[in-house]
Design a protein around this motif. Structure first.
Motif, PDB file in Angstrom:
ATOM      1  N   ALA A 114       0.852  -1.194   0.000  1.00  0.00           N
ATOM      2  CA  ALA A 114       0.000   0.000   0.000  1.00  0.00           C
ATOM      3  C   ALA A 114       0.885   1.241   0.000  1.00  0.00           C
ATOM      4  O   ALA A 114       1.911   1.281   0.683  1.00  0.00           O
ATOM      5  CB  ALA A 114      -0.923   0.017   1.212  1.00  0.00           C
ATOM      6  N   THR A 115       0.478   2.249  -0.764  1.00  0.00           N
ATOM      7  CA  THR A 115       1.218   3.505  -0.819  1.00  0.00           C
ATOM      8  C   THR A 115       0.660   4.477   0.221  1.00  0.00           C
ATOM      9  O   THR A 115      -0.398   4.242   0.814  1.00  0.00           O
ATOM     10  CB  THR A 115       1.089   4.145  -2.208  1.00  0.00           C
ATOM     11  N   GLU A 116       1.364   5.578   0.416  1.00  0.00           N
ATOM     12  CA  GLU A 116       0.881   6.595   1.349  1.00  0.00           C
ATOM     13  C   GLU A 116      -0.426   7.217   0.873  1.00  0.00           C
ATOM     14  O   GLU A 116      -1.178   7.772   1.673  1.00  0.00           O
ATOM     15  CB  GLU A 116       1.953   7.671   1.559  1.00  0.00           C
ATOM     16  N   GLU A 117      -0.699   7.124  -0.426  1.00  0.00           N
ATOM     17  CA  GLU A 117      -1.973   7.603  -0.966  1.00  0.00           C
ATOM     18  C   GLU A 117      -3.106   6.618  -0.704  1.00  0.00           C
ATOM     19  O   GLU A 117      -4.266   6.922  -0.951  1.00  0.00           O
ATOM     20  CB  GLU A 117      -1.848   7.843  -2.476  1.00  0.00           C
ATOM     21  N   GLY A 118      -2.769   5.408  -0.222  1.00  0.00           N
ATOM     22  CA  GLY A 118      -3.793   4.413   0.066  1.00  0.00           C
ATOM     23  C   GLY A 118      -4.106   3.472  -1.073  1.00  0.00           C
ATOM     24  O   GLY A 118      -5.060   2.701  -1.010  1.00  0.00           O
ATOM     25  N   GLU A 119      -3.302   3.525  -2.152  1.00  0.00           N
ATOM     26  CA  GLU A 119      -3.480   2.597  -3.264  1.00  0.00           C
ATOM     27  C   GLU A 119      -2.854   1.250  -2.919  1.00  0.00           C
ATOM     28  O   GLU A 119      -1.860   1.191  -2.184  1.00  0.00           O
ATOM     29  CB  GLU A 119      -2.820   3.145  -4.535  1.00  0.00           C
ATOM     30  N   VAL A 120      -3.419   0.168  -3.470  1.00  0.00           N
ATOM     31  CA  VAL A 120      -2.916  -1.179  -3.213  1.00  0.00           C
ATOM     32  C   VAL A 120      -2.379  -1.784  -4.506  1.00  0.00           C
ATOM     33  O   VAL A 120      -3.042  -1.739  -5.550  1.00  0.00           O
ATOM     34  CB  VAL A 120      -4.021  -2.089  -2.651  1.00  0.00           C
ATOM     35  N   TYR A 121      -1.167  -2.351  -4.435  1.00  0.00           N
ATOM     36  CA  TYR A 121      -0.554  -3.039  -5.569  1.00  0.00           C
ATOM     37  C   TYR A 121      -0.201  -4.467  -5.149  1.00  0.00           C
ATOM     38  O   TYR A 121       0.228  -4.701  -4.012  1.00  0.00           O
ATOM     39  CB  TYR A 121       0.714  -2.312  -6.026  1.00  0.00           C
ATOM     40  N   LEU A 131      -3.884 -12.342  -5.429  1.00  0.00           N
ATOM     41  CA  LEU A 131      -3.565 -10.996  -5.925  1.00  0.00           C
ATOM     42  C   LEU A 131      -4.809 -10.124  -6.046  1.00  0.00           C
ATOM     43  O   LEU A 131      -4.698  -8.918  -6.259  1.00  0.00           O
ATOM     44  CB  LEU A 131      -2.843 -11.066  -7.274  1.00  0.00           C
ATOM     45  N   GLY A 132      -5.978 -10.727  -5.943  1.00  0.00           N
ATOM     46  CA  GLY A 132      -7.217  -9.951  -5.926  1.00  0.00           C
ATOM     47  C   GLY A 132      -7.635  -9.375  -7.257  1.00  0.00           C
ATOM     48  O   GLY A 132      -8.437  -8.438  -7.307  1.00  0.00           O
ATOM     49  N   ASN A 133      -7.105  -9.938  -8.356  1.00  0.00           N
ATOM     50  CA  ASN A 133      -7.435  -9.394  -9.678  1.00  0.00           C
ATOM     51  C   ASN A 133      -8.458 -10.237 -10.425  1.00  0.00           C
ATOM     52  O   ASN A 133      -8.689 -10.036 -11.621  1.00  0.00           O
ATOM     53  CB  ASN A 133      -6.165  -9.227 -10.519  1.00  0.00           C
ATOM     54  N   GLY A 134      -9.060 -11.225  -9.733  1.00  0.00           N
ATOM     55  CA  GLY A 134     -10.103 -12.033 -10.357  1.00  0.00           C
ATOM     56  C   GLY A 134      -9.599 -13.206 -11.164  1.00  0.00           C
ATOM     57  O   GLY A 134     -10.400 -13.953 -11.727  1.00  0.00           O
ATOM     58  N   GLN A 144      -2.365  -2.430  -9.738  1.00  0.00           N
ATOM     59  CA  GLN A 144      -3.225  -1.853  -8.706  1.00  0.00           C
ATOM     60  C   GLN A 144      -4.497  -2.681  -8.547  1.00  0.00           C
ATOM     61  O   GLN A 144      -5.095  -3.114  -9.526  1.00  0.00           O
ATOM     62  CB  GLN A 144      -3.586  -0.409  -9.052  1.00  0.00           C
ATOM     63  N   VAL A 145      -4.878  -2.910  -7.295  1.00  0.00           N
ATOM     64  CA  VAL A 145      -6.128  -3.605  -6.983  1.00  0.00           C
ATOM     65  C   VAL A 145      -7.179  -2.533  -6.720  1.00  0.00           C
ATOM     66  O   VAL A 145      -7.070  -1.760  -5.769  1.00  0.00           O
ATOM     67  CB  VAL A 145      -5.975  -4.504  -5.738  1.00  0.00           C
ATOM     68  N   SER A 146      -8.178  -2.488  -7.569  1.00  0.00           N
ATOM     69  CA  SER A 146      -9.168  -1.426  -7.442  1.00  0.00           C
ATOM     70  C   SER A 146     -10.578  -1.943  -7.167  1.00  0.00           C
ATOM     71  O   SER A 146     -11.411  -1.202  -6.630  1.00  0.00           O
ATOM     72  CB  SER A 146      -9.185  -0.563  -8.711  1.00  0.00           C
ATOM     73  N   THR A 147     -10.868  -3.205  -7.508  1.00  0.00           N
ATOM     74  CA  THR A 147     -12.218  -3.738  -7.320  1.00  0.00           C
ATOM     75  C   THR A 147     -12.642  -3.626  -5.860  1.00  0.00           C
ATOM     76  O   THR A 147     -11.960  -4.124  -4.958  1.00  0.00           O
ATOM     77  CB  THR A 147     -12.283  -5.212  -7.757  1.00  0.00           C
ATOM     78  N   ASN A 148     -13.735  -2.943  -5.636  1.00  0.00           N
ATOM     79  CA  ASN A 148     -14.309  -2.719  -4.298  1.00  0.00           C
ATOM     80  C   ASN A 148     -13.440  -1.845  -3.391  1.00  0.00           C
ATOM     81  O   ASN A 148     -13.783  -1.633  -2.224  1.00  0.00           O
ATOM     82  CB  ASN A 148     -14.618  -4.049  -3.590  1.00  0.00           C
ATOM     83  N   LEU A 149     -12.307  -1.356  -3.910  1.00  0.00           N
ATOM     84  CA  LEU A 149     -11.440  -0.487  -3.097  1.00  0.00           C
ATOM     85  C   LEU A 149     -11.390   0.934  -3.655  1.00  0.00           C
ATOM     86  O   LEU A 149     -10.607   1.760  -3.188  1.00  0.00           O
ATOM     87  CB  LEU A 149     -10.024  -1.063  -3.015  1.00  0.00           C
ATOM     88  N   VAL A 157      -1.767  -3.587   5.496  1.00  0.00           N
ATOM     89  CA  VAL A 157      -1.942  -4.795   4.699  1.00  0.00           C
ATOM     90  C   VAL A 157      -1.395  -5.985   5.480  1.00  0.00           C
ATOM     91  O   VAL A 157      -0.503  -5.834   6.323  1.00  0.00           O
ATOM     92  CB  VAL A 157      -1.223  -4.694   3.335  1.00  0.00           C
ATOM     93  N   ALA A 158      -1.928  -7.187   5.204  1.00  0.00           N
ATOM     94  CA  ALA A 158      -1.449  -8.402   5.837  1.00  0.00           C
ATOM     95  C   ALA A 158      -1.663  -9.571   4.886  1.00  0.00           C
ATOM     96  O   ALA A 158      -2.647  -9.603   4.150  1.00  0.00           O
ATOM     97  CB  ALA A 158      -2.181  -8.655   7.156  1.00  0.00           C
ATOM     98  N   CYS A 159      -0.730 -10.517   4.892  1.00  0.00           N
ATOM     99  CA  CYS A 159      -0.851 -11.703   4.055  1.00  0.00           C
ATOM    100  C   CYS A 159      -0.702 -12.960   4.894  1.00  0.00           C
ATOM    101  O   CYS A 159       0.142 -13.017   5.802  1.00  0.00           O
ATOM    102  CB  CYS A 159       0.240 -11.727   2.981  1.00  0.00           C
ATOM    103  N   GLY A 160      -1.531 -13.977   4.592  1.00  0.00           N
ATOM    104  CA  GLY A 160      -1.299 -15.317   5.088  1.00  0.00           C
ATOM    105  C   GLY A 160      -0.493 -16.067   4.054  1.00  0.00           C
ATOM    106  O   GLY A 160       0.134 -15.457   3.171  1.00  0.00           O
ATOM    107  N   SER A 161      -0.512 -17.405   4.118  1.00  0.00           N
ATOM    108  CA  SER A 161       0.265 -18.156   3.134  1.00  0.00           C
ATOM    109  C   SER A 161      -0.202 -17.828   1.726  1.00  0.00           C
ATOM    110  O   SER A 161       0.601 -17.532   0.847  1.00  0.00           O
ATOM    111  CB  SER A 161       0.163 -19.657   3.400  1.00  0.00           C
TER     112      SER A 161
END
Length: 550
Positions: A114-121, A131-134, A144-149, A157-161
């Motif tokens: 996540a960037t300081e602007e709040g964007e997610v990559y 990766l959340g890109n469908g 960039q992940v934009s769907t629903n965001l 941000v946090a990741c599991g396996s």
């Protein structure tokens, strides 16, 4: 450094260099992968994260917000567009200048930033849609992940396996990816290909902190309650049972205790209360709960760390190690320590919890994005950098390709011989048509920062400018940028530019690259369009070095 005026005769450039060298540096020497970087490169690092199944990948950002990666590149997790490993830092142009706020990674590995602007990559391993890109196609470059965001600012941000979770500024949690144990909190065990908000009993709660274990998820809400969901085979959810939980559930055993932070190991959990106390639960085969034994615990259990107040807890979903820092600055560790078991909190000689994971954890990865602590005081160099293209303080505008660039006459005169000779006090707007906007902006920004931010193709134009303005240091920086960005497709174009601008060192570098990749380079459009005289010289020189021997 005391606030004294500089001694007479010290140039602005020398003063700036002195101040830059005095900036805080990130101590990354304990992570073996940084032995691949030169001391000069390490000096510039301001943020870093070592990750991967063996700590063999790293992403870092420099003082001028350039982002570099190096390492094994499993599943394309370096974001370079391919799966080639690299022992030399490669720049991620798409993230340069973005200002990284936070970063996490999975086991594939995949990366969520996540960037300081709040964007997610996101990029990397994607077999479970993490990766959340469908899709389930690996991502070889940051996207960039934009769907629903959309219109959401992500602050953590946090990741599991193989699943991902983000927290927005308005306290909402979104998850996606692998869901075999309910770790995305949707109520089912179907994988989730795009971000969806975690609701259930979090619907009307404001979440302030999130964390992921391998296959579980945690959220702390503003009143200090902890909600958990996902895999629970080792009791890592702290619910007193070992059954999986497909939707968020509050940990009742923490009733009346106000939790501030949660941290997850591979299959164990730590929380820090507002009173500086630690509770732990879950797997304990290495003593990672710090209870003095190796028995798993499905209820929160108090961890005794001396008698001091704890201000920081640390764990990482890829390791069985725990760490904590006290108010007096002492750092403790417990759990897996280079294959051995440490069942009680053990006082270390370290000054930060990050070093625990560098030296003791398996693999030696970072539990968070490691950053230089911000300093409210700005040095002269930092202040100048901040004022570039600031219309409020500028007294001169350059109009390039229909866009304005705001600058300060006195700084331009101090920093550049060319401007000393052409600028006068009456100038307010200067039109520039000789160079493109990206090139001229990069040049003006260089005068404020001593660094350049350009892709290699644009750096050719800047090399032209540097040659025209007789800026020799800038020429060297352009050549470095071009070297870092050379590939088979652009090698001939870069070689042509080096010849045109009499950059001999760069010419030799590009020529060697072309010879080493001769088969591919000779099949590119750039080679087909090569200038006749340059082609003759290239063939002649290639012949002399034996490129055409059978």
């Amino acid at each position: 450094m005391e606030d004294e005026p500089p001694p007479q005769g010290v140039s602005a450039k020398a003063l700036e260099a002195t101040l830059l060298s005095a900036l805080k540096m990130l101590d990354v020497g304990k992570w073996p992968i940084f032995s691949l970087c030169s001391p000069e490169e390490i000096k510039l690092i301001r943020q870093a994260c070592v990750f991967g199944s063996a700590g063999n990948e790293v992403l870092y950002a420099t003082e001028n917000d350039e982002v570099f990666v190096l390492g094994m590149n499993c599943s394309g997790c370096l974001g370079t567009g391919d799966m080639q490993s690299t022992i030399e830092p490669r720049r991620l142009d798409s993230l340069c200048g973005k200002k990284i706020a936070c970063l996490s990674y999975g086991s594939g590995p995949h990366v969520v930033l996540a960037t300081e602007e709040g964007e997610v990559y996101t990029w990397g391993h994607n077999a479970y849609s993490q990766l959340g890109n469908g899709t389930t196609n690996h991502g070889f470059v940051p996207c960039q992940v934009s769907t629903n965001l959309v219109n959401k600012k992500v602050i953590e941000v946090a990741c599991g396996s193989h699943h991902s979770m983000v927290l927005t500024s308005d306290g909402e949690v979104y998850t996606w990816g692998y869901n075999n144990s309910g770790q995305v909190g949707s109520g089912s065990t179907a994988n989730q290909p795009i971000p969806r908000r975690v609701t259930s009993c979090l619907q009307n709660k404001i979440v302030v902190n999130i964390a992921c274990g391998q296959m579980c998820s945690m959220a702390v809400v503003e009143n200090g309650e902890v909600y958990v969901w996902g895999y629970n085979g080792n009791g890592q959810l702290g619910l007193g049972s070992s059954g999986n939980q497909p939707t968020p559930c509050r940990i009742a055993a923490l009733q009346g205790i106000r939790v501030q932070r949660v941290a997850c190991g591979y299959a164990h959990t730590l929380v820090l209360t507002d009173e500086g106390q630690i509770f732990a639960w879950g797997a304990n085969s290495y003593g990672q709960l710090g209870t003095g034994n190796k028995s798993n615990q499905s209820y929160p259990t108090t961890v005794i760390v001396d008698k001091d107040r704890v201000i920081e807890i640390a764990a990482c979903h890829s390791a069985h190690t725990s760490a904590a820092k006290t108010q007096s600055g002492q750092v403790y560790m417990w759990g897996q320590c280079r294959g051995q078991s440490v069942t009680f909190p053990h006082l270390t000689h370290f000054a930060c919890t990050d070093d625990v994971f560098a030296c003791f954890a398996t693999p030696a990865v970072m539990w968070r994005l490691l950053s230089v602590e911000p300093d409210d005081h700005l040095t002269v160099a930092q202040s100048l950098k901040k004022e570039f293209d600031n219309p409020e303080t500028a007294d001169l505008k350059f109009l390039v390709d229909g866009k304005y660039i705001h600058v300060h006459k006195v700084l331009l005169k101090i920093r550049c011989e060319h401007f000393r000779s052409i600028l006068n006090n009456d100038d307010e707007i200067i039109e520039m048509s000789e160079f493109s906007y990206p090139v001229y902006r990069a040049f003006l920004e260089y005068l404020y920062t001593d660094n350049i931010r350009l892709p290699p193709e644009d750096a050719i134009g800047l090399l032209d400018l540097a040659t025209l303005y007789r800026e020799n240091r800038l020429k060297k920086l352009c050549q470095q940028t071009i070297k870092q960005g050379i590939c088979e497709e652009n090698a001939i174009a870069l070689l042509s530019a080096a010849v045109k601008y009499k950059a001999q060192d760069l010419e030799e570098f590009c020529f060697r690259f072309c010879i080493n990749h001769l088969t591919v380079v000779t099949q590119t459009q750039g080679f087909a369009d090569m200038d006749h005289d340059l082609l003759k010289n290239f063939i002649s020189k290639a012949s002399r070095v034996g490129a055409f021997r059978n």
